[in-house]
Scaffold this active site. Structure first.
Site, PDB file in Angstrom:
ATOM      1  N   HIS A   1      -5.345  50.609 -12.310  1.00 44.04           N
ATOM      2  CA  HIS A   1      -5.691  51.903 -12.922  1.00 44.04           C
ATOM      3  C   HIS A   1      -7.040  52.430 -12.446  1.00 44.04           C
ATOM      4  O   HIS A   1      -7.269  53.643 -12.441  1.00 44.04           O
ATOM      5  CB  HIS A   1      -5.636  51.809 -14.447  1.00 44.04           C
ATOM      6  CG  HIS A   1      -4.243  51.919 -14.985  1.00 44.04           C
ATOM      7  ND1 HIS A   1      -3.962  52.376 -16.245  1.00 44.04           N
ATOM      8  CD2 HIS A   1      -3.049  51.638 -14.406  1.00 44.04           C
ATOM      9  CE1 HIS A   1      -2.638  52.369 -16.425  1.00 44.04           C
ATOM     10  NE2 HIS A   1      -2.072  51.919 -15.333  1.00 44.04           N
TER      11      HIS A   1
ATOM     12  N   ARG B   1      -3.801  45.038 -14.035  1.00 46.76           N
ATOM     13  CA  ARG B   1      -3.617  46.431 -14.455  1.00 46.76           C
ATOM     14  C   ARG B   1      -4.933  47.212 -14.408  1.00 46.76           C
ATOM     15  O   ARG B   1      -4.948  48.390 -14.051  1.00 46.76           O
ATOM     16  CB  ARG B   1      -3.012  46.476 -15.863  1.00 46.76           C
ATOM     17  CG  ARG B   1      -2.565  47.860 -16.252  1.00 46.76           C
ATOM     18  CD  ARG B   1      -1.597  47.881 -17.435  1.00 46.76           C
ATOM     19  NE  ARG B   1      -0.830  49.119 -17.412  1.00 46.76           N
ATOM     20  CZ  ARG B   1      -0.890  50.052 -18.365  1.00 46.76           C
ATOM     21  NH1 ARG B   1      -1.645  49.876 -19.422  1.00 46.76           N
ATOM     22  NH2 ARG B   1      -0.184  51.158 -18.248  1.00 46.76           N
TER      23      ARG B   1
ATOM     24  N   TRP C   1       8.715  41.968 -18.745  1.00 50.16           N
ATOM     25  CA  TRP C   1       9.770  42.311 -17.779  1.00 50.16           C
ATOM     26  C   TRP C   1      10.598  41.089 -17.382  1.00 50.16           C
ATOM     27  O   TRP C   1      11.700  41.218 -16.907  1.00 50.16           O
ATOM     28  CB  TRP C   1       9.160  42.927 -16.522  1.00 50.16           C
ATOM     29  CG  TRP C   1       8.654  44.321 -16.679  1.00 50.16           C
ATOM     30  CD1 TRP C   1       9.359  45.471 -16.415  1.00 50.16           C
ATOM     31  CD2 TRP C   1       7.360  44.749 -17.108  1.00 50.16           C
ATOM     32  NE1 TRP C   1       8.566  46.566 -16.660  1.00 50.16           N
ATOM     33  CE2 TRP C   1       7.343  46.163 -17.080  1.00 50.16           C
ATOM     34  CE3 TRP C   1       6.201  44.078 -17.525  1.00 50.16           C
ATOM     35  CZ2 TRP C   1       6.219  46.919 -17.434  1.00 50.16           C
ATOM     36  CZ3 TRP C   1       5.085  44.824 -17.882  1.00 50.16           C
ATOM     37  CH2 TRP C   1       5.101  46.227 -17.837  1.00 50.16           C
TER      38      TRP C   1
HETATM   39  C1  HEM Z   1       1.904  47.323 -17.715  1.00 44.45           C
HETATM   40  C2  HEM Z   1       3.674  51.688 -16.572  1.00 44.45           C
HETATM   41  C3  HEM Z   1       3.059  50.703 -11.881  1.00 44.45           C
HETATM   42  C4  HEM Z   1       0.821  46.594 -13.058  1.00 44.45           C
HETATM   43  C5  HEM Z   1       2.421  48.594 -17.808  1.00 44.45           C
HETATM   44  C6  HEM Z   1       2.758  49.256 -19.035  1.00 44.45           C
HETATM   45  C7  HEM Z   1       3.256  50.480 -18.722  1.00 44.45           C
HETATM   46  C8  HEM Z   1       3.226  50.590 -17.291  1.00 44.45           C
HETATM   47  C9  HEM Z   1       3.748  51.539 -19.695  1.00 44.45           C
HETATM   48  C10 HEM Z   1       2.557  48.655 -20.430  1.00 44.45           C
HETATM   49  C11 HEM Z   1       1.114  48.840 -20.897  1.00 44.45           C
HETATM   50  C12 HEM Z   1       0.875  48.228 -22.260  1.00 44.45           C
HETATM   51  O1  HEM Z   1       1.515  48.675 -23.229  1.00 44.45           O
HETATM   52  O2  HEM Z   1       0.052  47.296 -22.363  1.00 44.45           O
HETATM   53  C13 HEM Z   1       3.724  51.762 -15.197  1.00 44.45           C
HETATM   54  C14 HEM Z   1       4.331  52.841 -14.463  1.00 44.45           C
HETATM   55  C15 HEM Z   1       4.188  52.560 -13.137  1.00 44.45           C
HETATM   56  C16 HEM Z   1       3.459  51.301 -13.051  1.00 44.45           C
HETATM   57  C17 HEM Z   1       5.001  54.056 -15.088  1.00 44.45           C
HETATM   58  C18 HEM Z   1       4.668  53.301 -11.930  1.00 44.45           C
HETATM   59  C19 HEM Z   1       5.692  54.129 -11.938  1.00 44.45           C
HETATM   60  C20 HEM Z   1       2.277  49.570 -11.806  1.00 44.45           C
HETATM   61  C21 HEM Z   1       1.639  49.096 -10.603  1.00 44.45           C
HETATM   62  C22 HEM Z   1       0.986  47.930 -10.947  1.00 44.45           C
HETATM   63  C23 HEM Z   1       1.249  47.692 -12.355  1.00 44.45           C
HETATM   64  C24 HEM Z   1       1.668  49.802  -9.257  1.00 44.45           C
HETATM   65  C25 HEM Z   1       0.133  47.030 -10.089  1.00 44.45           C
HETATM   66  C26 HEM Z   1       0.183  46.968  -8.772  1.00 44.45           C
HETATM   67  C27 HEM Z   1       1.027  46.393 -14.408  1.00 44.45           C
HETATM   68  C28 HEM Z   1       0.728  45.141 -15.094  1.00 44.45           C
HETATM   69  C29 HEM Z   1       1.050  45.362 -16.451  1.00 44.45           C
HETATM   70  C30 HEM Z   1       1.527  46.727 -16.544  1.00 44.45           C
HETATM   71  C31 HEM Z   1       0.229  43.848 -14.472  1.00 44.45           C
HETATM   72  C32 HEM Z   1       0.937  44.351 -17.600  1.00 44.45           C
HETATM   73  C33 HEM Z   1      -0.381  44.529 -18.328  1.00 44.45           C
HETATM   74  C34 HEM Z   1      -0.544  43.598 -19.502  1.00 44.45           C
HETATM   75  O3  HEM Z   1       0.175  42.602 -19.610  1.00 44.45           O
HETATM   76  O4  HEM Z   1      -1.446  43.865 -20.309  1.00 44.45           O
HETATM   77  N1  HEM Z   1       2.707  49.427 -16.758  1.00 44.45           N
HETATM   78  N2  HEM Z   1       3.215  50.848 -14.328  1.00 44.45           N
HETATM   79  N3  HEM Z   1       2.000  48.720 -12.844  1.00 44.45           N
HETATM   80  N4  HEM Z   1       1.523  47.302 -15.294  1.00 44.45           N
HETATM   81 FE1  HEM Z   1       2.430  49.037 -14.794  1.00 44.45          FE
END
Ligand code: HEM
Length: 287
Positions: free
Chosen positions: A48, A44, A187
């Protein structure tokens, strides 16, 4: 004899493999975090750092590592990423010659490989910039929105529909945290293993609105332990996105191949490389 002055240190591919190995080693040892791995939050961080790119102005992207500074570190979307940045500080201390912007993206590639995902060819060439290069808030996606928002945000970076769906498959990893985004839960059932389960669950499971006080999110009918964000559900509501979701749910190899290509592209957005794509390093994963 004559002393030859030491020139500037020019790292080789072997030196970058050493950085990879140090990250992999630290990932294996620092298990007192979330589901036992910092891998997802490293993915992430790389995303970002890169996803602020704007193709029209050429601003943002991984070149700069401006998330080291407020205001960018305080942008709501970046909540919790300090865990990932702090995790990498000992690596930066061990290899002071690497820039933060190269280190964060290398770590994002390493995390995918170490968690069982495809090979992510990577190349150096990013320079750190100062606070003046921080991007404005609002460049990263908002999970409460629909497919129009997804297309606007990822279109600004230069991605097409197929690439948007492939990238979203990274949500096979990790979880949402109430004290970061407000959302809650993983997820899928193996959030530290990179698979196509995210797509399988989107297709096979029935997703209902979760009844709770938090922001609108979805939960699986079978166990009520998993979650999908509104933007995740948008991928099965939209006909064109859905076509790719179905394809990746059926074909893990296609997902791995297309994810690798698009994640490499993401990590390189806006970087003025002197090297060529064929100079990318293919890291050897740990055993
Ligand atoms: C986690 C939104 C696309 C990788 C998250 C979280 C949100 C989010 C709300 C939870 C954050 C938290 O509370 O810790 C989105 C939205 C996306 C998007 C709205 C696009 C519409 C992506 C993309 C990637 C990605 C493109 C990587 C290629 C991750 C990963 C986590 C995460 C690995 C888990 C982080 C953790 O476990 O701490 N995302 N995301 N996301 N996202 Fe996304």
């Amino acid at each position: 004899g004559e002393s030859t002055p030491a020139g500037p240190f020019v790292p080789t591919k072997e030196d970058y493999q050493k950085v990879y190995d140090a990250i992999a080693h630290r990932l294996a040892n620092e298990t007192d975090y979330d589901d036992g791995s910092y891998g997802p939050v490293l993915v992430r961080l790389a995303w970002h750092a890169s996803g602020t790119y704007d193709k029209t102005t050429g601003t943002g992207g991984s070149n700069g590592a401006t998330m080291r500074f407020a205001p960018e570190s305080d942008h709501g979307a970046n909540a919790g990423l300090k865990h990932a940045r702090d995790f990498l500080e000992p690596i930066k201390a061990q290899f002071p010659w690497i820039t933060y912007s190269d280190l964060w993206t290398l770590a994002g590639a390493a995390a995918i490989q170490e968690l069982g995902g495809p090979v992510i060819p990577w190349r150096p060439g990013r320079q750190d910039k100062d606070v003046a290069a921080c991007t404005p808030d609002g460049r990263l996606p908002d999970a409460s929105k629909n497919q129009d928002h997804i297309r606007a945000i990822f279109g600004r970076m230069g991605f097409d529909d197929r690439e948007m769906v492939a990238l979203s498959g990274a949500h096979a990893l990790g979880r949402a945290h109430t004290d970061r985004s407000g959302y809650e839960g993983p997820w899928d059932f193996s959030p530290t293993v990179f698979t196509n389960d995210y797509f399988k669950l989107l297709v096979d499971e029935k997703w209902n609105q979760r009844k709770w006080n938090g922001p609108a999110q979805f939960t699986d009918k079978t166990t009520s332990t998993l979650m999908m964000l509104p933007t995740d559900i948008a991928l099965i509501k939209d006909k064109v996105f859905r076509k790719h979701v179905d394809r990746y749910a059926k074909d893990q190899d296609a997902f791995f191949k297309e994810f690798s290509d698009v994640y490499v592209k993401l990590l390189e957005l806006g970087v003025p490389f002197e090297s060529k794509p064929e100079d990318r390093i293919v890291f050897k994963a740990s055993e």
